[in-house]
Scaffold this active site. Structure first.
Site, mmCIF file in Angstrom:
data_model
loop_
_atom_site.group_PDB
_atom_site.id
_atom_site.type_symbol
_atom_site.label_atom_id
_atom_site.label_comp_id
_atom_site.label_asym_id
_atom_site.label_seq_id
_atom_site.Cartn_x
_atom_site.Cartn_y
_atom_site.Cartn_z
ATOM 1 N N CYS A 102 -55.696 -43.552 12.828
ATOM 2 C CA CYS A 102 -55.397 -44.574 11.814
ATOM 3 C C CYS A 102 -55.636 -45.981 12.355
ATOM 4 C CB CYS A 102 -53.959 -44.457 11.346
ATOM 5 S SG CYS A 102 -53.562 -45.627 10.017
ATOM 6 N N CYS A 136 -54.647 -44.040 6.103
ATOM 7 C CA CYS A 136 -55.382 -42.913 6.686
ATOM 8 C C CYS A 136 -55.135 -41.606 5.932
ATOM 9 C CB CYS A 136 -55.006 -42.736 8.158
ATOM 10 S SG CYS A 136 -53.276 -42.355 8.469
#
Ligand code: ZN
Length: 64
Positions: free
Chosen positions: A31, A61
């Site tokens: 992420c 994400c």
């Protein structure tokens, strides 16, 4: 695992998830969200465990 999060290692996606206790968000290792302090990280083997612990999936994400 902390090293994988720090380096945003996409090869670790699916291997584990990490939650940030200060935000209550759970993310994939890759992420792009701002790095959290290592002491605020919590690691989970799967999303169910993270949700049960009270974390919400990251909108960036999309780990769920
Ligand atoms: Zn995320």
């Amino acid at each position: 695992m902390k090293e994988a999060v720090r380096s945003r290692d996409a090869a670790q996606d699916g291997q584990f998830f990490y939650g940030v206790v200060t935000t209550g968000i759970v993310c994939k290792p890759s992420c792009s969200s701002r790095a959290a302090k290592p002491e605020n990280l919590r690691f989970f083997a799967d999303m169910d465990a993270a949700i049960l612990a009270g974390f919400r999936p990251c909108k960036r994400c999309r780990p769920a």
